[in-house]
Design a protein around this motif. Structure first.
Motif, PDB file in Angstrom:
ATOM      1  N   ILE A   1      31.151  37.715  32.976  1.00 25.83           N
ATOM      2  CA  ILE A   1      32.007  36.629  32.480  1.00 25.83           C
ATOM      3  C   ILE A   1      32.461  35.794  33.680  1.00 25.83           C
ATOM      4  O   ILE A   1      33.179  36.278  34.554  1.00 25.83           O
ATOM      5  CB  ILE A   1      33.251  37.180  31.730  1.00 25.83           C
ATOM      6  CG1 ILE A   1      32.845  38.183  30.645  1.00 25.83           C
ATOM      7  CG2 ILE A   1      34.081  36.032  31.166  1.00 25.83           C
ATOM      8  CD1 ILE A   1      32.030  37.595  29.515  1.00 25.83           C
TER       9      ILE A   1
ATOM     10  N   ARG B   1      34.359  32.768  35.722  1.00 28.70           N
ATOM     11  CA  ARG B   1      35.554  31.932  35.730  1.00 28.70           C
ATOM     12  C   ARG B   1      35.190  30.536  36.258  1.00 28.70           C
ATOM     13  O   ARG B   1      34.103  30.315  36.739  1.00 28.70           O
ATOM     14  CB  ARG B   1      36.606  32.580  36.629  1.00 28.70           C
ATOM     15  CG  ARG B   1      37.077  33.930  36.099  1.00 28.70           C
ATOM     16  CD  ARG B   1      37.847  34.726  37.151  1.00 28.70           C
ATOM     17  NE  ARG B   1      38.857  33.942  37.835  1.00 28.70           N
ATOM     18  CZ  ARG B   1      40.069  33.675  37.350  1.00 28.70           C
ATOM     19  NH1 ARG B   1      40.422  34.148  36.181  1.00 28.70           N
ATOM     20  NH2 ARG B   1      40.929  32.944  38.031  1.00 28.70           N
TER      21      ARG B   1
ATOM     22  N   ASN C   1      33.468  36.111  39.038  1.00 27.31           N
ATOM     23  CA  ASN C   1      33.455  36.728  37.716  1.00 27.31           C
ATOM     24  C   ASN C   1      34.759  37.500  37.471  1.00 27.31           C
ATOM     25  O   ASN C   1      35.516  37.783  38.405  1.00 27.31           O
ATOM     26  CB  ASN C   1      32.202  37.594  37.515  1.00 27.31           C
ATOM     27  CG  ASN C   1      32.212  38.871  38.327  1.00 27.31           C
ATOM     28  OD1 ASN C   1      33.104  39.702  38.174  1.00 27.31           O
ATOM     29  ND2 ASN C   1      31.230  39.021  39.211  1.00 27.31           N
ATOM     30  N   ASP C   2      34.974  37.825  36.193  1.00 27.02           N
ATOM     31  CA  ASP C   2      36.237  38.453  35.787  1.00 27.02           C
ATOM     32  C   ASP C   2      36.473  39.829  36.403  1.00 27.02           C
ATOM     33  O   ASP C   2      37.621  40.203  36.659  1.00 27.02           O
ATOM     34  CB  ASP C   2      36.249  38.620  34.256  1.00 27.02           C
ATOM     35  CG  ASP C   2      36.860  37.415  33.555  1.00 27.02           C
ATOM     36  OD1 ASP C   2      37.411  36.529  34.238  1.00 27.02           O
ATOM     37  OD2 ASP C   2      36.798  37.374  32.311  1.00 27.02           O
TER      38      ASP C   2
ATOM     39  N   ASP D   1      41.787  41.172  31.633  1.00 28.48           N
ATOM     40  CA  ASP D   1      40.749  40.220  31.219  1.00 28.48           C
ATOM     41  C   ASP D   1      39.657  40.834  30.352  1.00 28.48           C
ATOM     42  O   ASP D   1      38.701  40.137  29.986  1.00 28.48           O
ATOM     43  CB  ASP D   1      40.102  39.564  32.457  1.00 28.48           C
ATOM     44  CG  ASP D   1      40.816  38.274  32.858  1.00 28.48           C
ATOM     45  OD1 ASP D   1      41.596  37.740  32.050  1.00 28.48           O
ATOM     46  OD2 ASP D   1      40.590  37.801  33.995  1.00 28.48           O
TER      47      ASP D   1
ATOM     48  N   GLU E   1      38.023  39.139  27.455  1.00 28.79           N
ATOM     49  CA  GLU E   1      37.118  37.999  27.677  1.00 28.79           C
ATOM     50  C   GLU E   1      35.645  38.390  27.535  1.00 28.79           C
ATOM     51  O   GLU E   1      34.773  37.525  27.483  1.00 28.79           O
ATOM     52  CB  GLU E   1      37.412  37.346  29.034  1.00 28.79           C
ATOM     53  CG  GLU E   1      38.832  36.785  29.067  1.00 28.79           C
ATOM     54  CD  GLU E   1      39.132  35.900  30.265  1.00 28.79           C
ATOM     55  OE1 GLU E   1      38.251  35.713  31.125  1.00 28.79           O
ATOM     56  OE2 GLU E   1      40.263  35.380  30.320  1.00 28.79           O
TER      57      GLU E   1
ATOM     58  N   ASP F   1      36.037  33.270  28.966  1.00 27.56           N
ATOM     59  CA  ASP F   1      37.100  32.789  29.841  1.00 27.56           C
ATOM     60  C   ASP F   1      37.613  31.462  29.303  1.00 27.56           C
ATOM     61  O   ASP F   1      36.825  30.567  28.996  1.00 27.56           O
ATOM     62  CB  ASP F   1      36.566  32.596  31.270  1.00 27.56           C
ATOM     63  CG  ASP F   1      37.622  32.022  32.204  1.00 27.56           C
ATOM     64  OD1 ASP F   1      38.713  32.619  32.299  1.00 27.56           O
ATOM     65  OD2 ASP F   1      37.371  30.961  32.814  1.00 27.56           O
TER      66      ASP F   1
ATOM     67  N   GLU G   1      41.360  36.521  21.353  1.00 22.96           N
ATOM     68  CA  GLU G   1      41.573  37.636  22.276  1.00 22.96           C
ATOM     69  C   GLU G   1      42.122  38.873  21.569  1.00 22.96           C
ATOM     70  O   GLU G   1      41.791  40.003  21.940  1.00 22.96           O
ATOM     71  CB  GLU G   1      42.486  37.201  23.432  1.00 22.96           C
ATOM     72  CG  GLU G   1      41.780  36.156  24.310  1.00 22.96           C
ATOM     73  CD  GLU G   1      42.494  35.850  25.615  1.00 22.96           C
ATOM     74  OE1 GLU G   1      43.677  36.255  25.761  1.00 22.96           O
ATOM     75  OE2 GLU G   1      41.876  35.190  26.483  1.00 22.96           O
TER      76      GLU G   1
END
Lengths: 209, 209
Positions: free
Chosen positions: A35, A37, A49-50, A85, A88, A93, A109
């Motif tokens: 994921i 950002r 990334n997350d 997170d 996500e 995101d 979420e």
């Protein structure tokens, strides 16, 4: 076989069944590494990334913890930041300056939290979900400090990448200062520091006034 | 200005000087996101980096903690796992089956620890360095459990990527079982589980006997 969970309660579920769920969860959350950002690494080489972002926030809690209000449980802050997170993985995101996406973010979420934390044995689903809810609700010093670090981190990254997402998405200092207010809610010292950074960014010409 | 550090000791260093060092450290450790490991993500799409790996281990401690010996301080395990690979910013990732690189690994990593933890205010340098030394020495239940997770993680990844680094580097089950012994040292349950995984991997033909 009688086993005990993390807080010492006896559970009748066989170890191997609990372990199976825990391993399934461990494998599932690998997806957080994919994921992306909006912001880049500090060297600008690629988007962050997350998963690595969550690690960085955990480290920030470890070294900046003295700037939280006295009595803040920093271990809880770290656990919160590691999981904050995970939703996500399903919800993606959401860029904080994207008003349309922010509108249904909470709903997306929550559904993700149901599914992902739900992979764990029931007692752990409840424990991690409560921790995530606490982070989202921002009512405890732990949740406020965790959020402060989550907001300070991209500000630092943008400051050190010549404006980063600010420049690319035409963000101005008034918008950034609304985030700085969230930092000040969690930590007076870090709030003051963030305000200074914004002023310096405007002075340097990397953030529109 | 009088400030207190994380454990409550009064320090005479002004807040802004401490904060400056802490932020410098925070920016420096961003580099961990660019240190690549040998193994890939579980979906095989790309190699994993040290920062996201450290996050994943922290999460594993959070959900697999009940398999540590009773009384293990899991918050300490998590902190250890977050920092355990920081030395690789300077020393690089050492593949555990690369005998030549393993030979001078300890020396290279100690020098890295001196520099990287040394960026922090003195009391924090000492605290994080002690935590890293404890992890390396593997004498406490916390260090042994942290190491067990660090070894279990690539085993899981390899099992779920059709052999992953085992296949690419011609690793056989005898070599893998030496790592499994380290897992069993940290957690009986996870050691037994890892042994089972190795047997299954051999049976499936994704690991040489």
């Amino acid at each position: 076989m009688i086993t005990r969970d993390k807080v010492g309660r006896v559970t009748t579920a066989p170890t191997h069944e609990r372990l199976r769920s825990q391993i399934e969860f461990t494998l599932e959350i690998d997806k957080l590494k994919r994921i992306l950002r909006r912001n880049t690494l500090v060297d600008g080489s690629r988007r962050e990334n997350d998963a690595e972002h969550s690690w960085h926030l955990g480290m920030m809690a470890l070294v900046l913890g003295e700037h939280a209000p006295p009595g803040t449980d920093l271990d809880k802050v770290i656990a919160m930041l590691l999981i904050h997170d995970l939703v996500e993985i399903d919800a993606g995101d959401t860029f904080i300056y994207d008003t349309a996406a922010v509108a249904d973010q909470a709903e997306r979420e929550r559904a993700a939290a149901d599914r992902i934390f739900g992979l764990l044995p029931e007692d752990q689903t409840a424990r991690l979900r409560a921790l995530w809810d606490e982070f989202e609700e921002r009512r405890t010093p732990e949740a406020r400090f965790a959020r402060a670090l989550d907001r300070l981190n991209p500000l630092l990254a943008n400051f050190h990448t010549e404006g980063g997402t600010w420049a690319r998405h035409q963000i101005n200092s008034a918008q950034v200062l609304r985030n700085v207010a969230l930092i000040a809610e969690g930590s007076e010292t870090l709030g003051a520091y963030a305000t200074e950074l914004v002023e310096q960014a405007v002075a340097k010409g990397i953030l529109a006034p």
